[in-house]
Design an enzyme around this catalytic site. Structure first.
Site, PDB file in Angstrom:
ATOM      1  N   GLU A   1       3.630  -7.064   4.183  1.00 64.29           N
ATOM      2  CA  GLU A   1       3.712  -7.537   2.074  1.00 64.29           C
ATOM      3  C   GLU A   1       5.576  -7.125   1.340  1.00 64.29           C
ATOM      4  O   GLU A   1       5.959  -7.454   2.797  1.00 64.29           O
ATOM      5  CB  GLU A   1       3.554  -5.758   2.291  1.00 64.29           C
ATOM      6  CG  GLU A   1       4.095  -5.105   0.236  1.00 64.29           C
ATOM      7  CD  GLU A   1       2.826  -3.577  -0.513  1.00 64.29           C
ATOM      8  OE1 GLU A   1       2.703  -4.051  -1.511  1.00 64.29           O
ATOM      9  OE2 GLU A   1       3.269  -3.036   0.754  1.00 64.29           O
TER      10      GLU A   1
ATOM     11  N   LYS B   1      -3.259  -6.670  -5.832  1.00 64.62           N
ATOM     12  CA  LYS B   1      -3.054  -5.558  -4.801  1.00 64.62           C
ATOM     13  C   LYS B   1      -3.945  -4.401  -6.142  1.00 64.62           C
ATOM     14  O   LYS B   1      -3.878  -4.426  -7.173  1.00 64.62           O
ATOM     15  CB  LYS B   1      -1.913  -4.765  -4.793  1.00 64.62           C
ATOM     16  CG  LYS B   1      -1.640  -3.221  -4.579  1.00 64.62           C
ATOM     17  CD  LYS B   1      -0.552  -2.985  -4.588  1.00 64.62           C
ATOM     18  CE  LYS B   1      -0.342  -1.634  -3.239  1.00 64.62           C
ATOM     19  NZ  LYS B   1       1.094  -1.512  -2.886  1.00 64.62           N
TER      20      LYS B   1
ATOM     21  N   CYS C   1      -1.907  -2.302   0.900  1.00 64.72           N
ATOM     22  CA  CYS C   1      -1.046  -1.440   1.764  1.00 64.72           C
ATOM     23  C   CYS C   1      -1.047   0.011   0.058  1.00 64.72           C
ATOM     24  O   CYS C   1      -2.321   0.648   1.498  1.00 64.72           O
ATOM     25  CB  CYS C   1       0.742  -1.780   0.645  1.00 64.72           C
ATOM     26  SG  CYS C   1       1.407  -0.197   1.357  1.00 64.72           S
TER      27      CYS C   1
END
Length: 282
Positions: free
Chosen positions: A44, A120, A161
């Site tokens: 990331e 995301k 994440c």
């Protein structure tokens, strides 16, 4: 389908200079390919420091990939020159139509062609009083689509994440035939020791699939210190490979026969009770 794949996770040391980060990423992707990796993942925010104060400064236009983006041009070149499938970590994206910012992952085939884009979905908003407060939603917008991509070894689902804390993404991917979930991520030294490995093993156990997460290396001088510990987990929820906090490349050989082995031994895919609870993948 070939039943084995060599996966590499590039736990990259990331600094303030984008050009240096791109050069470092290229060197490590080529190194992984030379070691036999066929699928390589970057972390990331591989091209920039991670933090709400940095997203706007480092954001790039991804509307015409890879033409308008320095980082996407670099990723396309890395994939083509190394001959690997490349999960290009994430970069801050600026939507030029709305000026919204996203945390975005791109995937490339060995010809340097774009295979997938994932924004995301779950933004990292947490509050540990006196220890850690972070709110991506102060500057980022959330994506609204689940993403997978095809390879000669099967399909892989993508998350970024904080997405790994939400089991639905991996559940949907598993029930739609994905052989693994891949998460570029940057947990920190508060959440990392608590939940990083636990979540990866949980997603693997729940869905009897491979799961891998790739972190940046830890910069002890940075305001946000990444946990590191890039890790690969097999369908039995066993850790296949991991590392500590410094720059490194983690390698793992994925044997996809394990998926059918564990699903035959513990046949949860045939035992779910959708007459009692809903199927999130329906």
């Amino acid at each position: 389908m070939s039943q084995k794949l060599k996966l590499a996770l590039v736990q990259l040391a990331v600094g303030a200079q984008k050009a240096a980060n791109l050069r470092n990423a290229r060197e490590k992707v080529l190194e992984a390919a030379q070691a036999g990796a066929q699928l390589v993942m970057l972390p990331e925010c591989f091209n920039s420091p991670y933090g709400t104060q940095y997203f706007a400064q480092y954001a790039e236009d991804l509307s015409a990939p890879p033409t308008n983006s320095e980082s996407l041009q670099a990723l396309s070149s890395m994939a083509k020159d190394s001959g690997v499938y490349l999960v290009g970590g994430t970069i801050p994206e600026r939507d030029t139509k709305t000026d919204n910012l996203f945390n975005t992952c791109t995937v490339w085939n060995p010809q340097g062609e774009l295979l997938a884009i994932h924004r995301k979905i779950h933004l990292f908003d947490i509050n540990f009083p006196g220890r850690m407060v972070f709110k991506e939603s102060e500057v980022l917008k959330a994506g609204n689509k689940m993403t997978d991509f095809s390879t000669p070894w099967g399909k892989f689902g993508l998350g970024i994440c904080y997405d790994m804390r939400f089991p639905e993404l991996a559940m949907v991917a598993g029930r739609k035939g994905c052989v693994g979930m891949l998460y570029p991520g940057a947990f920190n030294t508060t959440t990392g020791p608590m939940h990083w490995e636990l979540l990866l093993r949980a997603r693997a156990m729940d869905n009897q699939m491979f799961v891998a997460a790739c972190s940046p290396a830890r910069d002890v001088e940075a305001a946000y210190q990444a946990w590191g510990h890039s890790t690969v987990v097999d369908p039995y929820a066993r850790v296949l490979a991991t590392t500590e906090e410094k720059q490194d490349i983690v390698y793992a050989d994925l044997d996809f026969d394990l998926i059918q082995e564990v699903r035959k031994a513990i046949p949860i895919y045939n035992q779910r009770r959708f007459d009692v609870y809903p199927d999130v993948a329906a």
